[in-house]
Design an enzyme around this catalytic site. Structure first.
Site, PDB file in Angstrom:
ATOM      1  N   GLY A 156       6.753  61.854  40.557  1.00 33.92           N
ATOM      2  CA  GLY A 156       6.255  60.931  41.567  1.00 33.92           C
ATOM      3  C   GLY A 156       4.900  60.310  41.318  1.00 33.92           C
ATOM      4  O   GLY A 156       4.272  59.824  42.261  1.00 33.92           O
ATOM      5  N   HIS A 165      -0.706  52.241  41.543  1.00 37.03           N
ATOM      6  CA  HIS A 165      -0.339  51.320  42.618  1.00 37.03           C
ATOM      7  C   HIS A 165      -1.534  51.083  43.544  1.00 37.03           C
ATOM      8  O   HIS A 165      -2.584  51.724  43.424  1.00 37.03           O
ATOM      9  CB  HIS A 165       0.847  51.860  43.427  1.00 37.03           C
ATOM     10  CG  HIS A 165       0.538  53.116  44.186  1.00 37.03           C
ATOM     11  ND1 HIS A 165       0.179  53.128  45.510  1.00 37.03           N
ATOM     12  CD2 HIS A 165       0.519  54.423  43.787  1.00 37.03           C
ATOM     13  CE1 HIS A 165      -0.016  54.372  45.907  1.00 37.03           C
ATOM     14  NE2 HIS A 165       0.177  55.180  44.871  1.00 37.03           N
ATOM     15  N   CYS A 194      -1.478  60.139  42.455  1.00 40.50           N
ATOM     16  CA  CYS A 194      -1.293  58.812  41.861  1.00 40.50           C
ATOM     17  C   CYS A 194      -2.629  58.230  41.413  1.00 40.50           C
ATOM     18  O   CYS A 194      -3.702  58.784  41.692  1.00 40.50           O
ATOM     19  CB  CYS A 194      -0.623  57.869  42.861  1.00 40.50           C
ATOM     20  SG  CYS A 194       1.097  58.299  43.233  1.00 40.50           S
TER      21      CYS A 194
END
Length: 596
Positions: free
Chosen positions: A520, A524, A541
């Site tokens: 995952g 972004h 992330c």
């Protein structure tokens, strides 16, 4: 009334070939609802596929008893304590719709059904978080999603489940899908190139396309009924009604008297009808299916209809086709390749490995022989090697990043090759692809920045935020898996928390998403971190500003390397996406079954 079905024997096989092209891993469904299941299985086996699906355990037993030599998937979820036939565990795959059923099927081959918009049986996304120990007790064959017929966006529903599965750390190597058309299947295959999608269909393989079927009905002249006129609401019957073919000569009207010469009761001149009663016989054609013994189920005609040019009265597509075809099947269950990545004809980045996923486990004793049949040819020539990740996936990478412009050909000569577990390869595979521009991204977690290079020259430096101390990012070199303009991200699917009252709970749809790991990790934009470059606040992330995220999304392609350094978490696994270059060359060679 006579009713004939004509099958275009040239068009029907063409339809079947088209079907297999649109659905490469097709699983024919031969659920006969207890009627003629072995007969339907023999027809489906003509497609040359090694797996059939049936509705119930009893139908699986009938198909196997009839001589089918492949494997059988039972669609009905297993019921704990069910009273059914004794099925061979090595050739039958059961469906589990709950963690309890999984535990009851310990040691058996199993697919796990997920709850979809059908709102029937199946596990929930919350179940995924604790499913790994239970899966370890079965021979796991993948997940299955039975989509509702009127689902608005099946690609989004399937993608949501795959994200949840990856977030839970589970291996979604194979996914069975029901009620998905070819366009949606192609979209999913492009979005998730490492996953093997196996589409289920029942009538498609047998019917051969509506254009391959033509019917002709002959209706005899109906005489006026003695004793009164036909009711005004009953249309007059014409001598012959046809569809698609020239009219046949009308059959003579039948005598409405008994064979003894006496008039039938109710036809005498003195009989008066008290009501308008007219019974019409309705013929129903089951295209592509006949009686279980190969004859018409509505009675046996003494003569066969004369076929028109290019057609045949045999529903199996061949003139004089018998009712019990003898399909050509391999002497052993087939070993197939679920996927080869990158896609044939594609252009990818300099860190993209070749990744092959087999349909079934390859025994350790057979991996060297299998590896010898996997050939990678490049221009210009490079040094490279295979590396096994478990018993189903094997990747190939060069010693260093590819050179831009390299042409790559992959040949998997699997015909006749054994997997060491009783399966044998049934076909060869060839893929070619090209290495594109040399684009590399380097992320410094403590420096809060990303540098993007092209052909070794710095293009941009972008401020970033990476994972927090509680949820650190992965280190390592991760080739871009894919990218999407929007992805729904939830803390529940990522295995963080499903508690809406937790400060770590989130359920967001975020833009400009470049996918790095199966677990995952994305690069972004995040609405919760609109101006990155100051800290470490993500859940793993890499965050960019809105403008930078869009630029990076447009700039990179599949296979471009993103190297993250300085995180507390350590290196990601080489099979967590395409992180082959995270491993050193000596570590990579150690995973080959051949000496180096």
């Amino acid at each position: 009334m006579s009713l004939s079905l004509y099958v275009d024997t040239e068009r029907r096989p063409l339809h079947r070939r088209t079907l297999l092209t649109e659905f490469p891993e097709l699983v024919p469904v031969v659920d006969g609802n207890g009627i003629c299941t072995p007969r339907l299985a023999r027809q489906a086996a003509l497609l040359g596929l090694g797996t059939l699906a049936v509705g119930t355990a009893q139908e699986a037993a009938e198909v196997l008893a009839d001589g089918f030599t492949g494997e059988v998937l039972v669609l009905a979820p297993y019921r704990i304590g069910e009273d059914g036939p004794d099925l061979p565990g090595e050739r039958v795959i059961r469906t589990a719709g709950s963690p309890e059923a999984l535990r009851a099927l310990a040691g058996r081959r199993v697919v796990v059904e997920c709850t979809t918009g059908m709102h029937r049986h199946g596990i929930t996304r919350r179940d995924l978080l604790s499913l790994a120990p239970t899966l370890a007790g079965v021979v796991f064959e993948g997940f299955t999603l039975n989509l509702p017929p009127d689902v608005g966006d099946p690609v989004s529903e399937v993608s949501g489940w795959l994200s949840a599965i990856a977030g839970a750390g589970l291996p979604p190597c194979t996914v069975h899908l029901g009620r998905l058309d070819a366009a949606d299947l192609a979209a999913l295959a492009a979005r998730f190139p490492t996953i093997a999608f196996r589409s289920r269909t029942g009538t498609g393989p047998r019917l051969g396309g509506a254009g391959a079927l033509r019917t002709r009905a002959g209706v005899p002249q109906a005489p006026r009924i003695a004793g009164g006129e036909l009711p005004s609401d009953v249309p007059a019957l014409h001598p012959t009604r046809t569809t698609g073919l020239p009219a046949a000569p009308p059959r003579p009207a039948r005598d409405h008297r008994a064979t003894t010469g006496r008039r039938r009761r109710g036809t005498g001149a003195g009989w008066k009808r008290k009501g308008a009663g007219l019974a019409l016989l309705t013929a129903v054609v089951l295209a592509g299916a006949s009686g279980c013994d190969g004859t018409a189920s509505a009675g046996r005609a003494s003569t066969a209809a004369t076929p028109q040019p290019g057609t045949s009265a045999g529903a199996d597509g061949g003139a004089g086709t018998s009712g019990s075809p003898s399909p050509s099947q391999p002497s052993a269950p087939p070993l197939q390749i679920d996927s080869i990545t990158p896609a044939d004809g594609s252009t990818v980045g300099v860190a993209m490995p070749v990744s092959i996923v087999f349909s079934h486990p390859v025994a350790a004793s057979a991996r060297a022989a299998v590896e010898q049949q996997l050939k990678v040819t490049t221009a210009p020539a490079v040094t490279g090697a295979w590396h096994w990740f478990g018993d189903r996936r094997v990747d190939w990478r060069p010693q260093d990043f590819w050179a831009s412009g390299t042409k790559v050909s992959v040949v998997a000569a699997m015909t006749g090759v054994s997997d060491g577990n009783g399966r044998v390869g049934t076909q060869d595979y060839t893929h070619t692809f090209t290495i594109g521009a040399d684009v590399e991204a380097k992320v410094s977690v403590p420096g809060h920045q990303m540098q993007v290079f092209r052909n070794g020259s710095l293009v941009r430096t972008l401020p970033i935020d990476a994972g927090s101390a509680s949820f650190p990012s992965w280190d390592g070199t991760m080739a871009v898996i894919d990218k999407q303009k929007e992805v729904r991200m939830t803390s529940c699917s990522a295995g963080i928390t499903c508690d809406k009252n937790s400060p770590d709970f989130y359920d967001l749809t975020l833009p400009w998403d470049v996918h790095l790991t199966y677990s995952g990790t994305y690069v972004h934009y995040s609405t919760g971190d609109p101006a990155p470059g100051h800290g470490e606040g993500s859940h793993g992330c890499v965050h960019l500003s809105m403008a930078d995220a869009q630029w990076f999304y447009d700039y990179v392609e599949q296979g471009d390397p993103v190297t993250v350094t300085g995180s507390q978490r350590g290196d990601t696994g080489g099979d967590n996406g395409y992180a082959a270059f995270t491993l050193s060359w000596s570590q990579w060679l150690a995973g080959s079954a051949l000496p180096h």
